[in-house]
Structure formats: C-alpha cells, structure tokens
Design a protein around this motif. Structure first.
Motif, PDB file in Angstrom:
ATOM      1  N   LYS A  73       0.839  -1.202   0.000  1.00 48.62           N
ATOM      2  CA  LYS A  73       0.000   0.000   0.000  1.00 48.62           C
ATOM      3  C   LYS A  73       0.876   1.255   0.000  1.00 48.62           C
ATOM      4  N   MET A  74       1.908   1.270   0.835  1.00 42.51           N
ATOM      5  CA  MET A  74       2.799   2.428   0.912  1.00 42.51           C
ATOM      6  C   MET A  74       3.558   2.632  -0.397  1.00 42.51           C
ATOM      7  N   LEU A  76       2.539   1.945  -3.415  1.00 44.01           N
ATOM      8  CA  LEU A  76       1.643   2.552  -4.399  1.00 44.01           C
ATOM      9  C   LEU A  76       1.460   4.040  -4.125  1.00 44.01           C
ATOM     10  N   ASN A  77       1.300   4.398  -2.858  1.00 44.50           N
ATOM     11  CA  ASN A  77       1.158   5.809  -2.499  1.00 44.50           C
ATOM     12  C   ASN A  77       2.435   6.593  -2.786  1.00 44.50           C
ATOM     13  N   LEU A  78       3.581   6.035  -2.414  1.00 47.20           N
ATOM     14  CA  LEU A  78       4.853   6.727  -2.626  1.00 47.20           C
ATOM     15  C   LEU A  78       5.174   6.848  -4.107  1.00 47.20           C
ATOM     16  N   LYS A  80       3.139   7.228  -6.523  1.00 51.10           N
ATOM     17  CA  LYS A  80       2.332   8.317  -7.094  1.00 51.10           C
ATOM     18  C   LYS A  80       2.929   9.683  -6.766  1.00 51.10           C
ATOM     19  N   GLU A  81       3.755   9.777  -5.725  1.00 48.57           N
ATOM     20  CA  GLU A  81       4.395  11.039  -5.351  1.00 48.57           C
ATOM     21  C   GLU A  81       5.670  11.312  -6.147  1.00 48.57           C
ATOM     22  N   GLU A 119      -8.187  -0.362  -0.615  1.00 50.80           N
ATOM     23  CA  GLU A 119      -7.302   0.790  -0.867  1.00 50.80           C
ATOM     24  C   GLU A 119      -6.223   0.432  -1.893  1.00 50.80           C
ATOM     25  N   ASN A 123      -5.704   2.091  -5.728  1.00 54.24           N
ATOM     26  CA  ASN A 123      -4.426   2.620  -6.208  1.00 54.24           C
ATOM     27  C   ASN A 123      -3.961   1.904  -7.466  1.00 54.24           C
ATOM     28  N   GLU A 126      -5.251   3.350 -10.559  1.00 62.07           N
ATOM     29  CA  GLU A 126      -4.585   4.591 -10.946  1.00 62.07           C
ATOM     30  C   GLU A 126      -3.195   4.331 -11.540  1.00 62.07           C
ATOM     31  N   LYS A 158      10.052   8.370   4.934  1.00 60.64           N
ATOM     32  CA  LYS A 158      10.039   8.166   3.491  1.00 60.64           C
ATOM     33  C   LYS A 158      10.779   9.298   2.823  1.00 60.64           C
TER      34      LYS A 158
END
Length: 161
Positions: A73-74, A76-78, A80-81, A119, A123, A126, A158
């Motif tokens: 999960k992290m 995928l979020n990272l 995207k950043e 969640e 992601n 996306e 991070k």
C-alpha cells in the motif's frame, strides 16, 4: 548510500540484482517482525539500478504478512508522489508468496483485511500495468533491512528524489 543516493546502484547496496527494464521501475518491499514490533520497508530503483525512493516505518502488530501488505500500500502511495508516476511501468517485488497470492487472487484474501485490499485495488486502478513478482529473500536484502529498521521506528520515514 545516504551521502549520495544517485550513485547508489543495486550492485553496491544490495548485492547482485536484475535492474528493471528500460521504461520501468522496480520497488522491492518487505515486512519484518522483531520482538513484538512489526515494520515494513521498501526501495524504488530505476532501470539503471539507482535508488530513487525509500521508506521504512512501524506497522500495527498483526504479523509479517500484514506488514508486507501495508508495504505494498505504501509503495503505491509513494510511487504516485515520485516523478516516475505516469512515465514508467511499476514492478513490485516481494519475498512473500502469501501476499502475492492475495493480490492476484481475490478469493484467497482474508476478509478481516478487506479495507486494506480495497485501498490497494483503488491505487492499482490509478497505476495500470503494475506487475507483482516473487523474489527470493536473498534478492530482497535492502528492503528487509528497511523493514527491520521500520520495526524500531516510532513513525514512518520516506524519501524520494
């Protein structure tokens, strides 16, 4: 590596590895359980093997499979950043066959983790074309180090460049 992350290649930091194909980036993830503390960590590398993002942090104490799933999960979020989002295909490498099975087969997912899977699935929509790959533990050493460090942390660390 901390002094010059741009010059850190997979061969230097993590032993011999296979870099991602050109046009792709590779995120190695891991979860770790140490003395009743659980952590997760990950490292993102470009097709040259250069480190472009890392994370390490604590996870609720539900076990290593859960921490590995939180690491995904992290990731995928990272991702995207980073400036690679939308430009490169994402390959996620893990040494957890259980988590990879959960991600690829809906019917094997534990119901108590369903909100976490929702969640992750959002992601993944996306980030089309994301690939999950099993790697032996020996090829996941830097992510393992970050996960063990994460178990000792009080909060998520991070960084991406």
């Amino acid at each position: 590596m901390w002094v010059s992350p741009y010059s850190c290649s997979m061969r230097v930091c993590n032993g011999p590895k296979l870099p991602a194909h050109e046009g792709a980036v590779k995120f190695n993830v891991d979860g770790s359980f140490l003395l009743n503390r659980v952590g997760c960590g990950g490292v993102l590398r470009n097709h040259k093997g250069e480190v472009i993002a890392i994370f390490s942090g604590p996870v609720d104490c539900f076990g290593t499979d859960y921490s590995e799933l939180v690491a995904v999960k992290m990731v995928l979020n990272l991702f995207k950043e980073t400036n690679m989002f939308g430009k490169a295909r994402l390959v996620i490498e893990s040494d957890s066959q259980i988590v990879l099975k959960w991600l690829q087969n809906f019917s094997t997912r534990p119901w108590k983790l369903w909100s976490l899977f929702e969640e992750i699935d959002r992601n993944l929509k996306e980030i089309p074309g994301t690939i999950f790959v099993f790697v032996p533990r020996a090829r996941n050493s830097f992510a393992d180090f970050l996960a063990k460090s994460g178990a000792k942390r009080n909060e998520l660390f991070k960084a991406h460049w």
